[in-house]
Design a protein around this motif. Structure first.
Motif, mmCIF file in Angstrom:
data_model
loop_
_atom_site.group_PDB
_atom_site.id
_atom_site.type_symbol
_atom_site.label_atom_id
_atom_site.label_comp_id
_atom_site.label_asym_id
_atom_site.label_seq_id
_atom_site.Cartn_x
_atom_site.Cartn_y
_atom_site.Cartn_z
ATOM 1 N N LEU A 1 0.815 -1.219 0.000
ATOM 2 C CA LEU A 1 0.000 0.000 0.000
ATOM 3 C C LEU A 1 0.851 1.272 0.000
ATOM 4 C CD1 LEU A 1 -2.487 -1.373 2.675
ATOM 5 C CD2 LEU A 1 -3.007 -1.053 0.243
ATOM 6 N N THR A 2 1.979 1.222 -0.674
ATOM 7 C CA THR A 2 2.912 2.347 -0.674
ATOM 8 C C THR A 2 2.317 3.583 -1.342
ATOM 9 O OG1 THR A 2 3.870 1.478 -2.716
ATOM 10 C CG2 THR A 2 4.933 0.844 -0.658
ATOM 11 N N ILE B 1 -6.441 8.068 -8.237
ATOM 12 C CA ILE B 1 -7.310 7.650 -9.333
ATOM 13 C C ILE B 1 -6.489 7.118 -10.504
ATOM 14 C CG2 ILE B 1 -9.083 8.407 -10.950
ATOM 15 C CD1 ILE B 1 -9.985 8.263 -8.014
ATOM 16 N N ASP B 2 -5.342 7.747 -10.774
ATOM 17 C CA ASP B 2 -4.503 7.307 -11.900
ATOM 18 C C ASP B 2 -4.005 5.874 -11.705
ATOM 19 O OD1 ASP B 2 -4.828 9.732 -13.124
ATOM 20 O OD2 ASP B 2 -2.898 10.557 -12.442
ATOM 21 N N ARG B 3 -3.823 5.472 -10.450
ATOM 22 C CA ARG B 3 -3.299 4.126 -10.192
ATOM 23 C C ARG B 3 -4.251 3.033 -10.674
ATOM 24 N NH1 ARG B 3 1.831 3.379 -9.495
ATOM 25 N NH2 ARG B 3 1.287 1.384 -8.555
ATOM 26 N N ALA C 1 -2.587 -2.541 -7.254
ATOM 27 C CA ALA C 1 -2.602 -1.167 -7.759
ATOM 28 C C ALA C 1 -1.911 -0.198 -6.816
ATOM 29 C CB ALA C 1 -4.044 -0.724 -7.997
ATOM 30 N N TYR C 2 -2.060 -0.413 -5.520
ATOM 31 C CA TYR C 2 -1.554 0.561 -4.552
ATOM 32 C C TYR C 2 -0.325 0.068 -3.789
ATOM 33 C CZ TYR C 2 -5.800 3.096 -5.593
ATOM 34 O OH TYR C 2 -6.791 3.775 -6.254
ATOM 35 N N GLY C 3 0.200 -1.082 -4.174
ATOM 36 C CA GLY C 3 1.428 -1.586 -3.560
ATOM 37 C C GLY C 3 2.599 -1.448 -4.501
#
Length: 539
Positions: free
Chosen positions: A225-226, A503-505, A536-538
């Motif tokens: 979740l970086t 949102i871009d991720r 997506a968020y890692g």
């Protein structure tokens, strides 16, 4: 006097035949909903009479008659539960895993009928079932006694009936679609129960295998979740927020108008949103199956699977946030007692419920706390205070069945301890009135979603928080009285943030802008979300 005894005997015989055949055919009647299901030949009744007629001992006949009657009545009760569960949660009652769901159903019944009527209904059902067992057993014994006195004619008649049953079974003759004239409802129910036991064992084994290997559980905290560092992340489950709320129903126009206005208001305050659909693992209720499916990335569509998973150590979204340094919180506003799974499995650092958020206002049927108060408490006691980044899973329950009475928004500065809501329940109709008309139920369901989503938009535009990220989704479609027969299991989901990088991720997901997904929006299974989100968020 002899004529009177003869008439009484014939009446007793006629009643016994009617009772026995009704008991044997009742499951099919309940399942099909057609009176034509009574024009069938119940094999179990014929075989039970044959066995009883051949038994030489009276005590044995009484015991066997009682057991047969219990089987017949049990099959009927099971058929009634199947029909009730299919109408409400989209699947038949499971005798292996469904008992906690039955307890939850009683809670909904109590909310809908009142604290006095609900237990009275249960007592009446139990008494009626016991009376039916006695009546069927007495009918079996009476008819078996007649057969024993006229064995030759009974043998010829039963042989003819069984032969006819076999012919009908082989040809598959039907008067009602799906209900063969050659009936064997009790046998069918017993086979279905055995299948449920076998399926439960297979499900447990599959869940254990899936839970034993998880690549995300092995990642170091520095890789998790970086891309959300420093953000407060809220997973907001909207009770009964299904696809029918936003598309092609008599009540979706009002919800769509609220969502479109929400798009405008959020854009004016710098928010961006992306939306799609998830296919929920449950329908009409049993929300915790959807919550666990989203959190674990496993398809959890039964209580047995839920119990199996939550007794293990599957890596959840809340685990990922906790491991990566977030404080974690759950809020279940309708709970009035501790939630052991919240600590032992999800590992939430803080657990909120109806008893520890300082709410002094009224309950709105099942929803003990209106959604606006839930948002207000979160803002005042968590988000507005100095804190580490927060991850919270929150249930918003104002849209929970029976959807009446409903709260309405008040100024945020007036929320206080919730007593401002005191007059509102009396301004709505009671469930016993509303549920007399399915169209009225549907109308109020739509209004409940309008209220919940309006609360969300009002919160976001009133308390301007650049570090807030929301995952907003439904847990399941509403019950069939609202969704209609054969409705899918799809629910809307949206991700909301002021940070364009968040949102871009997820641009590769091809989710649609705004809060109102179109009929062509992507549809994922709910168990796919965890891995997509962590990827997506890692790192």
């Amino acid at each position: 006097m002899t004529n009177i005894r003869t008439v009484r005997a014939r009446i007793a015989t006629g009643l016994s035949i009617v009772v026995l055949f009704l008991a044997a055919l009742a499951p099919g009647l309940i399942d099909s909903g057609s009176a034509l299901a009574l024009i069938r030949v119940p094999l179990e009744a014929v075989l039970a009479l044959a066995v009883l007629a051949l038994l030489p001992w009276r005590t044995a006949r009484v015991i066997v008659a009682g057991l047969c009657a219990l089987l017949f009545v049990s099959a009927t009760l099971n058929a009634a539960l199947d029909r009730g569960f299919t109408v409400t949660v989209g699947q038949p009652f499971n005798v292996v895993t469904g008992w906690p769901e039955l307890v939850d159903a009683y809670g909904v019944l109590s909310d809908s009928t009142g604290p006095v009527a609900a237990p009275a209904i249960v007592v009446l059902v139990i008494a009626a079932a016991a009376g039916c067992v006695v009546a069927v057993a007495a009918s079996l014994l009476h008819l078996a006694g007649l057969i024993r006195r006229h064995r030759r004619r009974a043998l010829i008649g039963s042989t003819a009936v069984i032969a006819g049953w076999v012919v009908l079974a082989l040809t598959g003759a039907q008067l009602v679609r799906g209900e063969p004239i050659a009936a064997s409802d009790t046998v069918t129910a017993a086979v279905a129960t055995a299948d449920q036991v076998s399926a439960a064992e297979r499900d447990q084994a599959a869940i254990r295998r899936a839970g034993s290997s998880d690549q995300y559980a092995q990642l170091p905290a520095s890789d998790l979740l970086t891309k959300l560092k420093g953000k407060d992340v809220i997973v907001a489950f909207i009770e009964s927020y299904g696809q029918v709320a936003v598309q092609n129903t008599s009540y979706s126009a009002g919800v769509d108008a609220v969502l479109r206005q929400g798009n405008t208001d959020l854009a004016a305050h710098g928010y961006s949103e992306r939306s799609a659909f998830l296919t929920s693992s449950t329908f009409g209720g049993i929300s915790w199956l959807a919550h666990s499916t989203l959190q674990t990335g496993l398809w959890i569509d039964s209580q047995l699977k839920y119990d199996t998973v939550t007794k293990g150590s599957r890596f959840t979204l809340s685990d990922a946030f906790r491991k990566a340094g977030w404080q974690t919180l759950s809020d279940v506003p309708s709970d009035t007692k501790p939630w052991p799974v919240g600590r032992s499995f999800y590992h939430f650092g803080t657990e909120l419920n109806a008893l520890n958020v300082g709410y002094k206002g009224p309950a709105f049927s099942y929803a003990r706390i209106p959604d606006q108060y839930t948002w207000a408490y979160l803002q005042q006691h968590e988000l507005a205070q100095p804190h580490k980044p927060l991850m919270a899973e929150i249930d918003f329950v104002s849209s929970h069945t029976p959807w009446t009475p409903l709260p309405h928004l008040v100024p945020w500065s007036s929320v206080g301890d919730g007593s401002v809501f005191d007059p509102q329940p009396a301004q709505g109709l009671s469930p016993s009135v509303v549920w007399q008309d399915p169209r009225h139920v549907q109308q109020l369901y739509g209004q409940s979603i309008e209220y919940t989503m309006s609360s969300l938009f009002s919160f976001l535009t009133t308390f301007d928080d650049p570090n807030l990220v929301l995952v907003v989704l439904g847990d399941h479609q509403p019950a069939a009285v609202v969704s209609g027969t054969g409705a899918n299991h799809n629910v809307p989901i949206s991700i909301i943030s002021k940070d364009s990088r968040v949102i871009d991720r997820i641009s590769s997901w091809n989710w649609e802008p705004g809060m109102l997904p179109s009929p062509s929006a992507p549809v994922w299974r709910m168990d796919a979300f965890r891995d997509h989100f962590l990827s997506a968020y890692g790192r």
